[in-house]
Scaffold this active site. Structure first.
Site, mmCIF file in Angstrom:
data_model
loop_
_atom_site.group_PDB
_atom_site.id
_atom_site.type_symbol
_atom_site.label_atom_id
_atom_site.label_comp_id
_atom_site.label_asym_id
_atom_site.label_seq_id
_atom_site.Cartn_x
_atom_site.Cartn_y
_atom_site.Cartn_z
ATOM 1 N N CYS A 134 0.833 -1.204 0.000
ATOM 2 C CA CYS A 134 0.000 0.000 0.000
ATOM 3 C C CYS A 134 0.870 1.257 0.000
ATOM 4 C CB CYS A 134 -0.931 -0.011 1.212
ATOM 5 S SG CYS A 134 -1.945 1.467 1.289
ATOM 6 N N CYS A 137 -0.480 4.253 1.876
ATOM 7 C CA CYS A 137 -0.300 4.206 3.338
ATOM 8 C C CYS A 137 1.155 4.470 3.712
ATOM 9 C CB CYS A 137 -0.621 2.817 3.910
ATOM 10 S SG CYS A 137 -2.035 2.022 3.223
ATOM 11 N N ASP A 138 2.087 3.831 3.016
ATOM 12 C CA ASP A 138 3.456 3.749 3.522
ATOM 13 C C ASP A 138 4.491 4.603 2.790
ATOM 14 O OD1 ASP A 138 2.532 2.009 5.442
ATOM 15 O OD2 ASP A 138 2.861 0.251 4.197
#
Ligand code: NAP
Length: 312
Positions: A134, A137-138
């Site tokens: 992801c 997200c990261d």
């Protein structure tokens, strides 16, 4: 008995919440078993630009929160627990979670799909240490990184590449073919971004680094040449696997684990319906999942009328 419902919905993505909204508005007793990732894949997405009704886009988690709220408003219950087993051999059907057992006159399966991984030992070791499925997200953890590798050639890979290009100095997309699967608009955006480079006809055979990502070993499938690309993070965007393990041998499924349906949402068991990525391997959009959730709820309502069983 309190644990008996007209409709048990397993999963809480767009399909699950839409099914809950329709079933609850039909005055049925509805419970959503939210699963291990409440809100589903959109919780891991940034801006969603293609969900109708939001001309300026909407953040994935916000869209899911609104869907949840709308379903709750009409009386659907939700529990933050995971379904671990089902029994469709007697009616009402049983759904067992980590903490409870629920009975349902009908069941809607909207468990979605989970990210697919490359299957390398090094990948497993470095998940959370630079390897992730992801980017939205990261990737912010890798601000100003020299190079970030994205694996895959679909819309997710392009979305990740574009997002990451705002964060890192360079992005390298590694794709196993010489053509992208991504939609034309996403391809054009990626091709016109000077920070994004493409490595074609190539696969990642290893991820280098002991406790953080330092690079990837890549093999060109045409020349068999192997080479190393240095990078700080690897985002794997190679599609998804339907989350159907608990339905194995209980429902008809194809070789990839997708539930087989007829008339859009009917599974091999009467009164058990499937909606979303769990059976749709073609469209896999939030909007199509929501549409299938609606269809599953309408079929569940019809089924309950036919068998003349309703709690409410
Ligand atoms: P996808 O369309 O299935 O693409 C997966 C990509 O990974 C393909 O390019 C595939 O290569 C590659 N791949 C698969 N297995 C691989 C392996 N073992 N090793 C290396 N490469 C591998 O998946 P997705 O990109 O996650 O998209 C899923 C759905 O969501 C699609 O319908 C997409 O349109 C939608 N989506 C839309 C948006 C948006 O509109 N903004 C964003 C994200 C996703 P091949 O091409 O060779 O098969």
């Amino acid at each position: 008995m309190n644990n008996i419902y007209d409709v048990i919905i397993i999963g809480s993505g767009p399909a699950g919440y839409t099914a809950a909204l329709y079933a609850a508005r039909a005055n049925l007793k509805v419970i959503i078993i939210a699963g291990s990732t409440p809100g589903g894949q959109l919780m891991l997405t940034g801006q969603v630009e293609n969900f109708p009704g939001f001309p300026d886009g909407i953040l994935g988690p916000e869209l899911m929160e609104r869907m949840r709220e709308q379903a709750m408003k009409f009386g659907a219950e939700i529990i933050y627990d995971e379904a671990i087993d089902v029994d469709f051999s007697s009616h009402p059907y049983k759904v067992k979670t980590l903490g409870e057992e629920y009975l349902g006159y009908s069941v809607i399966i909207a468990t979605g799909a989970a990210p697919r991984w490359l299957g390398l030992d090094s990948e497993k070791r470095l998940i959370g240490r630079g390897v992730s499925s992801c980017a939205t997200c990261d990737a912010p953890l890798f601000k100003n990184a020299e190079n970030i590798v994205i694996v895959g050639g679909g819309d997710s890979a392009m979305e990740y590449a574009l997002f990451t290009a705002n964060i890192a100095k360079k992005v390298t997309v590694i794709h196993r073919r010489d053509k992208l699967r991504a939609s034309k608009i996403m391809q054009e955006r990626a091709f016109s971004n000077p920070k994004i480079k493409f490595v074609w006809n190539s696969i990642v055979t290893d991820i280098i680094g002991q406790d953080r990502v330092e690079g990837v070993k890549v093999k060109n499938l045409q020349s068999n040449e192997e080479f190393i690309i240095q990078c700080n993070a690897v985002f794997v965007a190679i599609g998804h696997q339907p989350s159907t393990s608990i339905f194995k041998n209980k429902l008809e499924m194809d070789d990839d684990g997708h539930i087989i349906t007829r008339e859009f949402v009917k599974t091999s068991v009467p009164g058990v319906f499937a909606a979303g990525d769990v059976h749709d391997k073609k469209y896999r959009q939030a909007i199509t999942a929501a549409g299938l959730g609606c269809m599953a709820a309408l079929e569940a309502i019809r089924y309950l009328e036919e068998i003349k069983m309703k709690i409410k």
